[in-house]
Design a protein around this motif. Structure first.
Motif, PDB file in Angstrom:
ATOM      1  N   SER A 146       0.804  -1.223   0.000  1.00 12.94           N
ATOM      2  CA  SER A 146       0.000   0.000   0.000  1.00 12.94           C
ATOM      3  C   SER A 146       0.836   1.272   0.000  1.00 12.94           C
ATOM      4  CB  SER A 146      -0.943   0.018   1.220  1.00 12.94           C
ATOM      5  OG  SER A 146      -0.209  -0.095   2.427  1.00 12.94           O
ATOM      6  N   VAL A 147       2.124   1.150   0.297  1.00 13.26           N
ATOM      7  CA  VAL A 147       3.021   2.307   0.327  1.00 13.26           C
ATOM      8  C   VAL A 147       4.288   1.966  -0.452  1.00 13.26           C
ATOM      9  CG1 VAL A 147       4.376   3.855   1.799  1.00 13.26           C
ATOM     10  CG2 VAL A 147       2.157   3.019   2.590  1.00 13.26           C
ATOM     11  N   ALA A 165       2.423   7.312  -1.149  1.00 18.37           N
ATOM     12  CA  ALA A 165       1.154   6.569  -1.053  1.00 18.37           C
ATOM     13  C   ALA A 165       0.334   6.889  -2.304  1.00 18.37           C
ATOM     14  CB  ALA A 165       0.408   6.964   0.207  1.00 18.37           C
TER      15      ALA A 165
END
Length: 308
Positions: A146-147, A165
């Motif tokens: 997710s990052v 992000a």
């Protein structure tokens, strides 16, 4: 700043990583942090989660009874508070314990694990997002699903992360430079996950000691300083090492520590500084080290203005 959709995405990510068996077992989660965020309120809307927030700044004496009555199955708290629970023999029987919001020093882990009789896991997150969670095999995995992480070398084998992000729309996070110092693992985790592991979150770049030497400016990272103190004598389980000026450093140790252990720690730090050719005066101060709930615990701290 975060939208409702992003709030639930964050909650889903942390639950998937920290509590994959939630749908089968349910849980009572105690969150002990300095401030309540709207993010945690979202969890209360699930029938599978009973979440209680305990304000760290109010002090444990104000909510200890309520915490014991809640009987959490999961506890998320700074390591200093988990150590306090051990020292006070607080009546808790969780199934999983997470250290969060502060650097987890090696000296704290055995005390906490012995008290709870559980492996101590970690959640690495900040205002900027969720960055890593411990897996069931004990690996602290970066949330690379997710990052996006990039890393800048910081010396001594450490790196500073830059985070992006891609899915955030309300407050864009693009190549945001964190001030954390990480030691990345060179080996894959036994769990088989392709997500990279962090061996240690050493501390903050702000707390690197900035000293002078005959050869020019030098930097000494928090882990090197911390290890010098802790390896001096096994009886040392708490301390403060503070750079108070360009050429002054204080080593604070509790008066209950044996004198020979305090002398050994003082000599070890002085030897480290001499090895680095640092121009610095090291003072030994014997004073109590009380639990501070109004600020994060930083055993190694640089108080120079330019480091902030």
């Amino acid at each position: 700043m975060i939208s409702e959709a992003e709030k639930y995405r964050w909650l889903g990510a942390i639950l998937a990583k920290a509590a994959p068996d939630l749908v089968w077992r349910g849980m009572r989660v105690a969150v002990i942090l300095p401030q309540n965020a709207g993010l945690y309120d979202s969890a209360r809307k699930s029938r599978l989660i009973k979440l209680a927030f305990f304000d760290l700044t109010l002090g444990p004496e104000s909510w200890r009874g309520a915490l014991e009555a809640f009987d959490p199955t999961v506890i998320i708290a700074p390591p200093k508070m988990l150590r306090h629970f051990a020292a006070e023999n607080v009546r808790l029987r969780p199934r999983r314990v997470f250290s969060a919001a502060e650097t987890l020093d090696p000296v704290d882990r055995p005390v906490i694990e012995d008290f709870f009789r559980l492996p101590l896991d970690q959640i690495y997150m900040a205002t900027e997002g969720l960055f890593a969670v411990t897996c069931r095999q004990g690996g602290l995995h970066l949330a690379e699903d997710s990052v996006f992480f990039e890393f800048e070398p910081a010396g001594e084998g450490l790196v500073t992360p830059l985070v992006t992000a891609f899915r955030r729309q309300i407050q864009i996070m693009a190549r945001y430079r964190m001030n954390d110092l990480l030691r990345l693992s060179k080996e894959p985790c036994r769990c088989g996950s392709p997500l990279r592991c962090v061996d240690e979150i050493v501390g903050r770049m702000d707390d690197v000691f900035r000293l002078t030497s005959p050869d020019g400016p030098i930097l000494v990272t928090p882990d090197v300083l911390r290890n010098a103190v802790l390896k001096a004598d096994r009886r040392i389980d708490d301390f403060r090492l503070i750079q108070t000026g360009p050429d002054t450093v204080e080593l604070r140790l509790p008066p209950t520590l044996a004198d020979d252990a305090a002398v050994a720690a003082h000599q070890a730090v002085r030897a480290l500084l001499e090895t680095r050719k640092a121009v610095a005066t090291l003072s030994l101060i014997r004073a109590p080290l009380p639990l501070e709930t109004s600020r994060k615990l930083r055993r190694v701290e640089c108080r120079l203005e330019r480091a902030r």
